[in-house]
Design a protein around this motif. Structure first.
Motif, PDB file in Angstrom:
ATOM      1  N   THR A  92      41.003  30.361  46.003  1.00 40.20           N
ATOM      2  CA  THR A  92      41.595  31.024  46.907  1.00 40.20           C
ATOM      3  C   THR A  92      42.994  31.895  46.096  1.00 40.20           C
ATOM      4  OG1 THR A  92      41.236  29.717  49.076  1.00 40.20           O
ATOM      5  CG2 THR A  92      43.242  31.335  49.283  1.00 40.20           C
ATOM      6  N   LEU A  93      43.574  31.219  45.357  1.00 43.52           N
ATOM      7  CA  LEU A  93      44.741  31.774  44.476  1.00 43.52           C
ATOM      8  C   LEU A  93      44.162  32.836  43.703  1.00 43.52           C
ATOM      9  CD1 LEU A  93      46.939  28.813  43.809  1.00 43.52           C
ATOM     10  CD2 LEU A  93      47.544  30.363  45.002  1.00 43.52           C
ATOM     11  N   TRP A  94      42.795  32.645  43.214  1.00 39.71           N
ATOM     12  CA  TRP A  94      42.330  33.525  42.236  1.00 39.71           C
ATOM     13  C   TRP A  94      41.926  34.634  42.984  1.00 39.71           C
ATOM     14  CZ3 TRP A  94      42.214  36.130  38.186  1.00 39.71           C
ATOM     15  CH2 TRP A  94      40.714  36.783  37.362  1.00 39.71           C
ATOM     16  N   TYR A  95      41.524  34.472  44.155  1.00 40.09           N
ATOM     17  CA  TYR A  95      41.132  35.820  44.822  1.00 40.09           C
ATOM     18  C   TYR A  95      42.417  36.490  45.255  1.00 40.09           C
ATOM     19  CZ  TYR A  95      40.170  38.380  49.219  1.00 40.09           C
ATOM     20  OH  TYR A  95      40.160  39.252  50.270  1.00 40.09           O
ATOM     21  N   VAL A  96      43.379  35.703  45.832  1.00 40.19           N
ATOM     22  CA  VAL A  96      44.794  36.486  46.196  1.00 40.19           C
ATOM     23  C   VAL A  96      45.416  37.120  44.931  1.00 40.19           C
ATOM     24  CG1 VAL A  96      47.106  36.035  46.842  1.00 40.19           C
ATOM     25  CG2 VAL A  96      45.253  34.802  47.925  1.00 40.19           C
ATOM     26  N   VAL A  97      45.324  36.907  43.643  1.00 38.53           N
ATOM     27  CA  VAL A  97      45.935  37.705  42.839  1.00 38.53           C
ATOM     28  C   VAL A  97      45.065  39.007  42.555  1.00 38.53           C
ATOM     29  CG1 VAL A  97      46.115  37.598  40.177  1.00 38.53           C
ATOM     30  CG2 VAL A  97      46.727  35.309  41.606  1.00 38.53           C
ATOM     31  N   LEU A  98      43.632  38.803  42.578  1.00 37.51           N
ATOM     32  CA  LEU A  98      42.812  39.903  42.207  1.00 37.51           C
ATOM     33  C   LEU A  98      43.159  40.910  43.608  1.00 37.51           C
ATOM     34  CD1 LEU A  98      39.620  38.362  41.051  1.00 37.51           C
ATOM     35  CD2 LEU A  98      41.248  39.540  39.628  1.00 37.51           C
ATOM     36  N   ASN A  99      43.025  40.532  44.555  1.00 42.17           N
ATOM     37  CA  ASN A  99      42.870  41.154  45.732  1.00 42.17           C
ATOM     38  C   ASN A  99      44.409  41.902  46.031  1.00 42.17           C
ATOM     39  OD1 ASN A  99      41.940  42.316  48.340  1.00 42.17           O
ATOM     40  ND2 ASN A  99      43.621  40.982  49.283  1.00 42.17           N
ATOM     41  N   GLY A 242      47.513  37.665  54.633  1.00 43.09           N
ATOM     42  CA  GLY A 242      45.965  37.929  55.133  1.00 43.09           C
ATOM     43  C   GLY A 242      45.131  37.321  54.120  1.00 43.09           C
ATOM     44  N   SER A 243      45.330  37.680  52.779  1.00 38.94           N
ATOM     45  CA  SER A 243      44.450  37.216  51.688  1.00 38.94           C
ATOM     46  C   SER A 243      44.282  35.734  51.710  1.00 38.94           C
ATOM     47  CB  SER A 243      45.016  37.664  50.301  1.00 38.94           C
ATOM     48  OG  SER A 243      45.134  39.147  50.436  1.00 38.94           O
ATOM     49  N   PHE A 244      45.289  34.978  51.956  1.00 34.55           N
ATOM     50  CA  PHE A 244      44.916  33.405  52.009  1.00 34.55           C
ATOM     51  C   PHE A 244      44.226  33.131  53.028  1.00 34.55           C
ATOM     52  CE2 PHE A 244      48.635  32.825  49.029  1.00 34.55           C
ATOM     53  CZ  PHE A 244      48.221  31.620  48.595  1.00 34.55           C
ATOM     54  N   GLN A 245      43.959  33.866  54.300  1.00 31.86           N
ATOM     55  CA  GLN A 245      43.217  33.604  55.203  1.00 31.86           C
ATOM     56  C   GLN A 245      41.719  34.441  55.148  1.00 31.86           C
ATOM     57  OE1 GLN A 245      45.485  33.383  59.014  1.00 31.86           O
ATOM     58  NE2 GLN A 245      46.826  34.607  57.808  1.00 31.86           N
ATOM     59  N   PRO A 258      28.169  30.726  44.862  1.00 31.31           N
ATOM     60  CA  PRO A 258      27.418  29.848  44.210  1.00 31.31           C
ATOM     61  C   PRO A 258      28.211  28.571  43.668  1.00 31.31           C
ATOM     62  CG  PRO A 258      27.327  31.456  42.943  1.00 31.31           C
ATOM     63  CD  PRO A 258      28.263  31.886  43.948  1.00 31.31           C
ATOM     64  N   ILE A 259      27.614  27.093  44.162  1.00 29.22           N
ATOM     65  CA  ILE A 259      28.154  25.888  43.305  1.00 29.22           C
ATOM     66  C   ILE A 259      29.746  25.940  43.902  1.00 29.22           C
ATOM     67  CG2 ILE A 259      28.230  24.265  41.732  1.00 29.22           C
ATOM     68  CD1 ILE A 259      26.074  25.918  40.344  1.00 29.22           C
ATOM     69  N   ASN A 260      30.419  26.256  45.143  1.00 27.53           N
ATOM     70  CA  ASN A 260      31.578  26.425  45.507  1.00 27.53           C
ATOM     71  C   ASN A 260      32.578  27.422  44.689  1.00 27.53           C
ATOM     72  OD1 ASN A 260      31.227  23.963  47.196  1.00 27.53           O
ATOM     73  ND2 ASN A 260      31.714  22.679  45.273  1.00 27.53           N
ATOM     74  N   ALA A 261      31.891  28.412  44.139  1.00 26.18           N
ATOM     75  CA  ALA A 261      32.718  29.321  43.508  1.00 26.18           C
ATOM     76  C   ALA A 261      33.422  30.348  44.111  1.00 26.18           C
ATOM     77  CB  ALA A 261      31.637  30.089  42.590  1.00 26.18           C
ATOM     78  N   THR A 262      32.835  30.408  45.524  1.00 32.02           N
ATOM     79  CA  THR A 262      33.717  31.163  46.665  1.00 32.02           C
ATOM     80  C   THR A 262      34.339  30.357  47.764  1.00 32.02           C
ATOM     81  OG1 THR A 262      31.548  31.960  47.597  1.00 32.02           O
ATOM     82  CG2 THR A 262      32.424  33.223  45.709  1.00 32.02           C
ATOM     83  N   ARG A 263      34.271  29.092  47.700  1.00 31.73           N
ATOM     84  CA  ARG A 263      34.677  28.197  48.726  1.00 31.73           C
ATOM     85  C   ARG A 263      36.178  28.168  48.994  1.00 31.73           C
ATOM     86  NH1 ARG A 263      31.682  24.330  51.454  1.00 31.73           N
ATOM     87  NH2 ARG A 263      30.416  24.337  49.524  1.00 31.73           N
ATOM     88  N   VAL A 264      36.605  29.313  49.574  1.00 26.18           N
ATOM     89  CA  VAL A 264      38.084  29.276  49.862  1.00 26.18           C
ATOM     90  C   VAL A 264      38.538  28.561  50.993  1.00 26.18           C
ATOM     91  CG1 VAL A 264      38.124  31.862  49.095  1.00 26.18           C
ATOM     92  CG2 VAL A 264      37.574  31.327  51.568  1.00 26.18           C
ATOM     93  N   ILE A 265      39.900  28.334  51.053  1.00 28.13           N
ATOM     94  CA  ILE A 265      40.334  27.362  51.982  1.00 28.13           C
ATOM     95  C   ILE A 265      40.017  27.298  53.356  1.00 28.13           C
ATOM     96  CG2 ILE A 265      42.619  28.683  52.081  1.00 28.13           C
ATOM     97  CD1 ILE A 265      42.096  24.665  52.138  1.00 28.13           C
ATOM     98  N   GLN A 266      39.936  28.685  53.854  1.00 30.28           N
ATOM     99  CA  GLN A 266      39.442  28.903  55.352  1.00 30.28           C
ATOM    100  C   GLN A 266      37.938  28.474  55.470  1.00 30.28           C
ATOM    101  OE1 GLN A 266      41.223  29.289  57.801  1.00 30.28           O
ATOM    102  NE2 GLN A 266      42.347  31.077  57.866  1.00 30.28           N
ATOM    103  N   VAL A 267      37.302  28.749  54.469  1.00 31.22           N
ATOM    104  CA  VAL A 267      35.755  28.144  54.558  1.00 31.22           C
ATOM    105  C   VAL A 267      35.565  26.821  54.431  1.00 31.22           C
ATOM    106  CG1 VAL A 267      33.615  28.235  53.541  1.00 31.22           C
ATOM    107  CG2 VAL A 267      34.857  30.507  53.773  1.00 31.22           C
TER     108      VAL A 267
END
Length: 312
Positions: A92-99, A242-245, A258-267
């Protein structure tokens, strides 16, 4: 020569009457409460009650097949040793930084261009069009366009001799791709918020800078950014929260793989609640996410001085 002193009129003992709340004021108050009531009821039913019940369930072991059983802090202790939770927070943090990094930068550039170069309502409105499309539809369209075998993007890459890229199927590309999709959808809305802030900056400030010989870059760095700080802080709080969610884009494309690579906290929260029927543990995860978002929002507003303006 004798001086004549005018007699002082005696005190009558009468007090100045207090201004009472008239019927008109009471009527206005009643009307105000009447208009507020639907929103207040909706807030209480759909936000306040679920929040309080979620906090209560976080201290219980609960599934749909039985009554909640109080377990104290056991759920939170289990979370501390949960490898999937820490992985989901890292993802999730990696996604938030990019987004946030790309979305804020691009939106700021678009807002400045709209403010300085064009007054066309059509051009300004077209930037907002992606945000008007449902997020699930946007995710599905990009999912098909970026498909490894039949996606138009990989087809075009093949025309120039580049091998196909598994945008949603690669551990390295999945999160950046999801971040790109959401940047594309939300950057127009973010640019509109920043553009509204630019409208509040007096034109006389820019005229004075032009008279002093300031370049566009100097004007942007020395005038626009400092005067835009309160709006930028508000935009950051909204977009970071919003990005954290993020959930729907992941749910309709990679589903956490794949293999939990996109399993963010909401998922992960939805999986524990509805996939494993462990609503108490999922509620504890939600409480932790709520605390994190509250702390992040407070820190942003405090450290970036969102309540202060250089215009004052």
């Amino acid at each position: 020569m004798a001086t004549t002193i005018a007699p002082v009129p005696p005190r009558t003992g009468r007090r100045v009457p207090r201004i009472a709340l008239g019927k008109q004021s009471r009527s206005d108050t009643f009307t105000a409460w009447l208009f507020i009531a639907p929103a207040a009821l909706g807030f209480a039913v759909f936000f306040l009650y679920p929040t309080l019940r979620g906090i209560y369930l976080s201290f219980t072991e609960y599934s749909l097949f039985g009554a909640p059983q109080f377990v104290g802090l056991d759920n939170f202790a289990a979370i501390a040793d949960d490898a999937l939770f820490w992985n989901s927070m890292k993802v999730t943090l990696w996604y938030v930084v990019l987004n946030i990094g790309f979305q804020t930068t691009i939106a700021l550039g678009l807002a400045v261009l709209m403010h300085r170069l064009t007054k066309s309502g059509i051009i300004r409105g077209s930037i907002l069009l992606p945000f008007l499309v449902a997020n699930v539809i946007v995710a599905l369209v990009w999912f098909w366009m970026l498909d490894y075998q039949i996606g138009i993007v990989n087809t075009m890459l093949g025309w120039v001799g580049i091998d196909p890229v598994a945008f949603f199927g690669s551990e390295n590309w999945a999160i950046p791709t999801i971040a790109f999709v959401n940047v594309w959808r939300h950057m127009g809305y973010t640019a509109l918020l920043i553009f509204a802030g630019l409208q509040t900056i007096p034109t006389t400030v820019y005229e004075a800078a032009a008279v002093d010989g300031a370049t566009e870059v100097q004007t942007f760095r020395k005038i626009t950014l400092p005067l835009l700080r309160p709006v930028l802080v508000l935009v950051l709080i909204i977009t970071v929260t919003g990005s954290f969610q993020v959930f729907d884009t992941v749910a309709v494309t990679t589903k956490g793989g794949p293999i939990n690579a996109t399993r963010v906290i909401q998922v992960y929260i939805v999986e524990r609640a509805f996939g494993r029927s462990d609503f108490g543990y999922a509620a504890a995860l939600s409480v932790i996410l709520f605390i994190i978002l509250a702390v992040v929002a407070y820190a942003q507003n405090k450290w970036l001085r969102g309540g202060e303006s250089d215009l004052a």
